[in-house]
Design a protein around this motif. Structure first.
Motif, PDB file in Angstrom:
ATOM      1  N   SER A  34       3.249   2.258   3.842  1.00  0.00           N
ATOM      2  CA  SER A  34       4.092   1.283   3.074  1.00  0.00           C
ATOM      3  C   SER A  34       5.237   1.571   2.243  1.00  0.00           C
ATOM      4  O   SER A  34       6.505   1.906   2.791  1.00  0.00           O
ATOM      5  CB  SER A  34       3.988  -0.323   2.931  1.00  0.00           C
ATOM      6  OG  SER A  34       2.428  -0.529   4.312  1.00  0.00           O
TER       7      SER A  34
ATOM      8  N   LYS B  23       6.704  -7.578   8.001  1.00  0.00           N
ATOM      9  CA  LYS B  23       6.053  -9.310   7.395  1.00  0.00           C
ATOM     10  C   LYS B  23       7.356 -10.059   6.463  1.00  0.00           C
ATOM     11  O   LYS B  23       7.231 -11.575   6.289  1.00  0.00           O
ATOM     12  CB  LYS B  23       4.614  -8.783   7.755  1.00  0.00           C
ATOM     13  CG  LYS B  23       4.068 -10.708   6.875  1.00  0.00           C
ATOM     14  CD  LYS B  23       2.731 -10.366   7.153  1.00  0.00           C
ATOM     15  CE  LYS B  23       2.004 -11.865   6.390  1.00  0.00           C
ATOM     16  NZ  LYS B  23       0.791 -11.966   6.618  1.00  0.00           N
TER      17      LYS B  23
ATOM     18  N   ARG C 284       4.170   2.578  12.750  1.00  0.00           N
ATOM     19  CA  ARG C 284       3.677   1.175  12.845  1.00  0.00           C
ATOM     20  C   ARG C 284       2.970   0.573  11.993  1.00  0.00           C
ATOM     21  O   ARG C 284       3.707  -0.095  11.263  1.00  0.00           O
ATOM     22  CB  ARG C 284       3.238   1.105  14.240  1.00  0.00           C
ATOM     23  CG  ARG C 284       3.551  -0.364  14.630  1.00  0.00           C
ATOM     24  CD  ARG C 284       3.444  -0.441  16.303  1.00  0.00           C
ATOM     25  NE  ARG C 284       4.266  -1.667  16.709  1.00  0.00           N
ATOM     26  CZ  ARG C 284       5.218  -1.423  18.448  1.00  0.00           C
ATOM     27  NH1 ARG C 284       4.845  -1.080  19.299  1.00  0.00           N
ATOM     28  NH2 ARG C 284       5.806  -2.889  18.424  1.00  0.00           N
ATOM     29  N   ALA C 285       2.236   1.212  11.360  1.00  0.00           N
ATOM     30  CA  ALA C 285       0.721   0.225  11.109  1.00  0.00           C
ATOM     31  C   ALA C 285       1.727   0.544   9.332  1.00  0.00           C
ATOM     32  O   ALA C 285       1.441  -0.765   8.674  1.00  0.00           O
ATOM     33  CB  ALA C 285      -0.336   0.965  10.575  1.00  0.00           C
ATOM     34  N   ALA C 286       2.115   1.425   8.840  1.00  0.00           N
ATOM     35  CA  ALA C 286       2.786   1.651   7.532  1.00  0.00           C
ATOM     36  C   ALA C 286       4.129   0.608   7.209  1.00  0.00           C
ATOM     37  O   ALA C 286       4.814   0.241   6.362  1.00  0.00           O
ATOM     38  CB  ALA C 286       3.239   2.775   7.265  1.00  0.00           C
TER      39      ALA C 286
ATOM     40  N   ASP D 120       0.533  -1.263   0.034  1.00  0.00           N
ATOM     41  CA  ASP D 120       0.327   0.102   0.011  1.00  0.00           C
ATOM     42  C   ASP D 120       0.776   1.474   0.198  1.00  0.00           C
ATOM     43  O   ASP D 120       2.511   1.416   0.230  1.00  0.00           O
ATOM     44  CB  ASP D 120      -0.978  -0.188   1.088  1.00  0.00           C
ATOM     45  CG  ASP D 120      -0.403  -0.122   2.642  1.00  0.00           C
ATOM     46  OD1 ASP D 120       0.990   0.778   2.419  1.00  0.00           O
ATOM     47  OD2 ASP D 120      -0.763  -1.038   3.717  1.00  0.00           O
TER      48      ASP D 120
ATOM     49  N   GLU E 124       0.109   7.180  10.549  1.00  0.00           N
ATOM     50  CA  GLU E 124       1.083   5.518  11.680  1.00  0.00           C
ATOM     51  C   GLU E 124       1.700   5.284  11.003  1.00  0.00           C
ATOM     52  O   GLU E 124       1.642   4.545  10.405  1.00  0.00           O
ATOM     53  CB  GLU E 124      -0.298   5.237  12.447  1.00  0.00           C
ATOM     54  CG  GLU E 124      -0.470   4.418  13.427  1.00  0.00           C
ATOM     55  CD  GLU E 124       0.321   4.007  14.291  1.00  0.00           C
ATOM     56  OE1 GLU E 124       1.900   4.057  14.538  1.00  0.00           O
ATOM     57  OE2 GLU E 124       0.487   2.547  13.401  1.00  0.00           O
TER      58      GLU E 124
ATOM     59  N   ALA F 199       4.399  -2.227   9.404  1.00  0.00           N
ATOM     60  CA  ALA F 199       3.960  -3.401   9.857  1.00  0.00           C
ATOM     61  C   ALA F 199       4.269  -4.688   7.873  1.00  0.00           C
ATOM     62  O   ALA F 199       4.738  -5.809   8.254  1.00  0.00           O
ATOM     63  CB  ALA F 199       2.729  -3.485  10.199  1.00  0.00           C
TER      64      ALA F 199
END
Length: 587
Positions: free
Chosen positions: A87, A124, A116-118, A84, A114, A120
Motif C-alpha cells: 500500500s 478506506k 486492487r488489494a494494495a 503495509d 495485485e 483497498a
C-alpha cells in the motif's frame, strides 16, 4: 610561436567536428529510467527504491520542520508507516507520477503485486479514491482518441480529427461531470490520490524550489549525478516559520496561474506582500513581480508594466523601466533612472545599457553630454571558408585550421565558458560550498541557493579571499589539481566536467598567468549570473613562451553579443591577449 596580422584573410576547407567537443546533455528521466540503466550497465535500483526515497523525505521534513508542520501534515507522516509495504509503495508510485488520475488497468508494478488489494487500505483511509467524478477533459486524458469516440458513440468521421481539436468540440457539448464507468462502461476504473497536493507540498518544502523533483533521488542512486556533501544546521532549512512556507506556496501558486494565462489584473492582487525576514523568498517574490510586469509589457500595457518595474528590485527591472520611459518619450524620467543606475549599477549589463542610451536621451533633451572614453579596439582577423559550415560547427573549423599552423608543443582548444569557470570552481570549491546558513537545504544541490544573488560574494568574502590568496602564494596549481582529482564528477555550478580534461587543465595552468586568473575570477564574482557566460570560444596555448591567446569566433551573420563585448573589453583593460575571428564564405 604562431602569429597572425589583423585583417589577414585565410582560405581553408571545412573541417570535421571532433566528437570530443560535443556537449554531454543529461538524459531525460522517466519511469523507464531503471530499465534503461540496466540496459546501459548502470547500477540497478532496488525494487522499492522510490518508497525508500519518499520515506527519507518524510523523515527529513519531520526532523527539520517539526515545529512548523500543520496537524494534517504531522498526521500523514505518523500514519503512513503503519500501512503495509504494498500500500505504501502504490501510494508513493501514484503521487510521484505525472497527473492525478490513473486507470487501474494501466497500473502495473511487479513488486507491488495485485493493485486492487494494495489500494483497498488507502481507499478506506481516504487517501485514495477509486470513484472520482471526471470532466470531459479529464476523461480525454485517460482515453485514446479511438476509446473516446467509442464511449461517446461518435460518428466514425471523427477518427480523422486530431485529438486536441476533438476535445475542444466535445467540451462544449459535454459540460457535466460523470463517474468513469458512466462515461466508459468497460470494466475498468480510475484511481485518484487525494493526498497529491499534500505530497507536492512535502516535495516543495524538502527541495525549497519548484525545479527539482523525485528524479533527483534516482540520478543519485544510479550514480548519474554526484553531489557535494555540505554540513547543515537547523538554520539551513529553507523556511524558519510557517508563514514563510505559506508565502512560498502562494508565490508558487501565482507563478502557476501566470503560466496558465490568468488575467494580470486579477493575478496582481494575489501576490503576497513584501517578505522582510527571508532574502531568498523576497527575491523569489520580486521575480514574480518582474514576470507580471513583463506580461503587461508584452500585452502592450506600458503604463501598468512601468509602474510594476519601478516598484520591483529584481535584476533587469530598472533597465526595462528606462526602455519604457524612452519609448513613451519621457526623456527626463529616463535620464533620472540612468543616473541612478550609473551611481549604483546592479550589473555590468545595466551599466552598458546606460552608457549606450544616455547620449540619445541628451540629444532628445538638447542637452550637452560628455561622452565617456572609447573602449580600446579589439583585435580582429578573418578566415574565409570555401563553403558554408554546418550549423554550430564554425568554431571547430577555425580550431582545426589554427592547429595546423602551430609550432610543436602548442595546441588550440575549444573551451567557451568551460575552462575559466572550471578553474575558478576548482580553486574556490571550499568557498562555493561553504556551509553558509540558508544556502543548502538538502543533499541534491548543484550549487548554493543564493548563487545568482547579489549577496553571493558578500556572504562568503572571507572564504573567497582565502582561496584567491593562493594566486599570490603560487600554490594555486597544486590546489586546483588536488580538487580536480578529489572532486571529479561532483556537481558544481562552475565545473562542467565534460569540458575540462586533464590535458586542457595542464595547458591552462602552464600558460595562464596568475594575475590573469585573478582578474577573470574577480570578474565572475562581480556578477555570477551574468559573468559566468561570454568567454571566448577558443584558446591557443603556446607553452614554450608560457603564453596564450583567446579567440571569439563569429560565423556569417553573427555579431559580438553584449556580454561578450563587456568581457573582451575587460580582458583588454587587464592586458590579456584576446581577439575576434570573423568567418565568412568565399564567393
Amino acid at each position: 610561436m604562431y602569429s597572425m596580422r589583423v585583417g589577414r584573410q585565410i582560405q581553408v576547407n571545412n573541417a570535421t567536428r571532433h566528437p570530443s567537443d560535443t556537449p554531454v546533455n543529461p538524459s531525460t528521466l522517466s519511469e523507464g529510467f531503471a530499465a534503461r540503466a540496466q540496459k546501459d550497465s548502470l547500477p540497478t535500483l532496488a525494487p522499492f527504491y522510490y518508497l525508500r526515497n519518499f520515506e527519507l523525505v518524510l523523515a527529513s521534513i519531520l526532523a527539520r520542520y517539526a515545529d512548523l508542520l500543520l496537524e494534517e501534515e504531522l498526521r500523514f507522516i505518523s500514519e503512513f508507516p503503519r500501512f503495509d509495504l504494498a500500500s505504501r509503495a502504490l501510494l508513493t508510485r501514484l503521487v510521484m507520477r505525472r497527473g492525478d488520475l490513473f486507470r487501474a488497468s494501466k497500473i502495473k508494478y511487479e513488486e507491488i503485486g495485485e493493485i486492487r488489494a494494495a489500494a483497498a487500505p488507502l481507499i478506506k483511509k481516504g487517501w485514495l479514491s477509486d470513484h472520482p467524478k471526471l470532466q470531459l477533459d479529464e476523461l480525454a486524458s485517460l482515453l485514446t482518441k479511438t476509446e473516446l469516440i467509442r464511449c461517446l458513440r461518435l460518428p466514425a468521421r471523427y477518427l480523422s480529427w486530431c485529438k486536441a481539436k476533438l476535445e475542444v468540440v466535445l467540451k462544449a457539448q459535454f459540460r457535466e461531470s460523470r463517474y468513469f464507468e458512466e462515461w466508459y462502461p468497460c470494466g475498468d476504473w480510475v484511481y485518484a490520490p487525494t493526498v497529491g497536493p499534500l505530497c507536492e507540498r512535502f516535495k516543495l518544502m524538502f527541495f525549497g524550489n519548484d525545479r527539482q523533483g523525485w528524479t533527483e533521488f534516482v540520478t543519485a542512486d544510479l550514480g548519474i549525478f554526484n553531489y557535494e556533501k555540505v554540513e547543515r544546521s537547523a538554520y539551513s532549512r529553507p523556511f524558519q516559520s510557517r508563514a514563510q512556507i505559506e508565502m512560498f506556496l502562494k508565490i508558487q501558486e501565482c507563478r502557476e496561474l501566470l503560466r496558465e494565462g490568468m488575467p494580470l489584473d486579477e493575478l496582481t492582487p494575489l501576490v503576497p506582500p513584501a517578505i522582510l525576514n527571508s532574502e531568498w523568498l523576497e527575491e523569489r517574490r520580486q521575480k514574480l513581480l518582474f514576470l507580471i510586469a513583463r506580461g503587461y509589457e508584452r500585452a502592450g500595457e506600458g503604463a501598468n508594466a512601468l509602474a510594476m518595474y519601478l516598484e520591483c528590485c529584481y535584476r533587469g527591472a530598472r533597465s526595462r523601466a528606462i526602455r519604457l520611459k524612452a519609448k513613451a518619450q519621457d526623456w527626463n524620467g529616463a535620464r533620472a533612472l540612468c543616473f541612478l543606475a550609473k551611481e549604483k549599477p546592479e550589473s555590468e549589463a545595466e551599466l552598458q545599457q546606460v552608457r549606450r542610451v544616455l547620449p540619445r536621451i541628451h540629444r532628445k533633451l538638447k542637452r550637452a553630454y560628455r561622452a565617456e572614453a572609447v573602449a580600446p579596439a579589439i583585435e580582429e582577423f578573418e578566415i574565409v571558408l570555401d563553403r558554408a559550415p554546418r550549423l554550430g560547427a564554425v568554431e571547430h573549423h577555425v580550431r582545426d585550421y589554427l592547429a595546423r599552423d602551430l609550432a610543436d608543443g602548442s595546441t588550440v582548444r575549444y573551451v567557451e565558458n568551460g575552462l575559466i569557470n572550471g578553474l575558478f570552481g576548482l580553486l574556490c570549491w571550499p568557498a562555493v560550498f561553504a556551509p553558509v546558513p540558508g544556502a543548502f537545504f538538502h543533499d541534491f544541490h548543484h550549487g548554493p541557493v543564493d548563487l545568482e544573488s547579489c549577496h553571493f560574494h558578500r556572504r562568503r568574502k572571507e572564504e573567497f579571499d582565502e582561496c584567491l590568496s593562493q594566486l599570490d602564494s603560487g600554490g594555486y596549481a597544486k590546489v586546483i589539481w588536488k580538487c580536480f582529482k578529489d572532486k571529479w564528477g561532483v556537481q558544481s555550478p562552475f565545473v562542467h566536467w565534460h569540458l575540462l580534461d586533464r590535458a586542457t587543465l595542464g595547458w591552462a595552468l602552464a600558460c595562464f598567468p596568475a594575475a590573469h586568473l585573478r582578474a577573470w575570477f574577480e570578474w565572475i564574482l562581480r556578477d555570477v549570473k551574468e559573468n559566468r557566460a561570454g568567454f571566448p570560444d577558443l584558446v591557443q596555448f603556446f607553452p614554450k613562451e608560457r603564453t596564450y591567446r583567446m579567440i571569439e569566433v563569429k560565423g556569417p551573420g553573427d555579431r559580438v553579443q553584449d556580454n561578450q563585448r563587456r568581457l573582451l573589453e575587460y580582458c583588454l583593460s587587464h592586458g590579456m591577449p584576446v581577439s575576434v575571428c570573423w568567418v565568412r564564405t568565399g564567393s
